[in-house]
Design a protein around this motif. Structure first.
Motif, short mmCIF file in Angstrom:
data_model
loop_
_atom_site.label_atom_id
_atom_site.label_comp_id
_atom_site.label_asym_id
_atom_site.label_seq_id
_atom_site.Cartn_x
_atom_site.Cartn_y
_atom_site.Cartn_z
N PRO A 182 0.81 -1.22 0.00
CA PRO A 182 0.00 0.00 0.00
C PRO A 182 0.84 1.27 0.00
O PRO A 182 0.43 2.28 -0.58
N ASN A 183 2.02 1.23 0.64
CA ASN A 183 2.90 2.41 0.64
C ASN A 183 3.40 2.71 -0.77
O ASN A 183 3.41 3.87 -1.20
N VAL A 184 3.81 1.68 -1.47
CA VAL A 184 4.29 1.84 -2.84
C VAL A 184 3.16 2.30 -3.75
O VAL A 184 3.32 3.20 -4.58
N LEU A 185 1.99 1.68 -3.59
CA LEU A 185 0.85 2.04 -4.42
C LEU A 185 0.46 3.50 -4.22
O LEU A 185 0.12 4.21 -5.17
N GLY A 186 0.52 3.97 -2.96
CA GLY A 186 0.20 5.36 -2.68
C GLY A 186 1.17 6.32 -3.34
O GLY A 186 0.77 7.36 -3.89
N VAL A 187 2.46 5.96 -3.29
CA VAL A 187 3.47 6.82 -3.92
C VAL A 187 3.31 6.82 -5.43
O VAL A 187 3.37 7.88 -6.08
N ARG A 188 3.11 5.64 -6.02
CA ARG A 188 2.97 5.56 -7.47
C ARG A 188 1.76 6.35 -7.96
O ARG A 188 1.82 7.05 -8.98
N ARG A 189 0.65 6.24 -7.24
CA ARG A 189 -0.54 6.96 -7.66
C ARG A 189 -0.31 8.47 -7.57
O ARG A 189 -0.72 9.23 -8.45
#
Length: 224
Positions: A182-189
């Motif tokens: 979720p941390n990576v997904l938040g940054v990518r988005r």
């Protein structure tokens, strides 16, 4: 010497020469550690970078999302001219109490407005009370919420506002399109939003040092 040891040694070299010892900042770190806060504060050279960026931007008003123990808060508050103000948002009451003591000891209580509660609950209050447009915005809270934080940053910005988002590299995981973190997904988005947003010009940089392999995104609002 492994890479991480070398990175930390280089950070120490630059900090020893360019970031003079500061008892108030050192005390803020010591108190945060003694209170059991996670060691997520920025490094000293990164703290000074934030201060310099805010000064370069000519910031009179700063919004910080994610206070922790107030270490970066102190750096940013010191960048402000007389009459400047900094609003910082912290979800954890225990973290906020440590930060409040650190800010008070640094003589910045009259500059810093620390608000306790989930940022996504307190940000609408800033808009409702007419807090105005911030000159500099630092996003350093939970990464899954970064897209929402960016949306609020844009709503609370003006042409020329500088937005900095910390911890965007995630030890390189940001490049993994298949990541379910979720941390990576938040940054990518958030990065996708920055790329598609016509009101900003943005970039991102990798960093290595005492805090490991990470980096930050930097954006300037170019139109209202």
């Amino acid at each position: 010497m492994d890479f991480e040891t070398r990175w930390a040694a280089v950070d120490a070299y630059f900090a020893d020469r360019l970031v003079p010892p500061d008892p108030l900042l050192d005390a803020a770190l010591a108190d945060s550690d003694a209170a059991g806060l996670p060691p997520h504060n920025v490094a000293p050279n990164q703290g000074k970078l934030l201060m310099l960026l805010a000064q370069i931007a000519g910031a009179r008003t700063v919004l910080e999302v994610g206070t922790l123990g107030g270490y970066s808060t102190i750096w940013l508050a010191r960048a402000l001219p007389p009459g400047g103000r900094l609003v910082t948002l912290e979800a954890d009451p225990r973290h906020a109490e440590v930060a409040r003591r650190n800010v008070e000891r640094a003589g910045l209580s009259g500059v810093v407005d620390l608000r306790v509660g989930r940022a996504l609950d307190t940000l609408p209050g800033l808009l409702a009370e007419g807090a105005g447009r911030f000159d500099f915005i630092f996003l350093d809270a939970d990464k899954p919420s970064n897209p929402a934080y960016l949306e609020w940053a844009l709503r609370l910005s003006r042409r020329g506002t500088v937005i900095v988002a910390d911890n965007v590299v995630r030890n390189g995981a940001v490049a993994d399109a298949d990541s379910a973190d979720p941390n990576v997904l938040g940054v990518r988005r958030m990065c996708e939003m920055l790329a598609a947003e016509p009101r900003v010009s943005a970039t991102a940089l990798q960093t290595v040092g005492s805090k490991g392999w990470d980096g930050f995104a930097l954006a300037v609002v170019t139109s209202d």
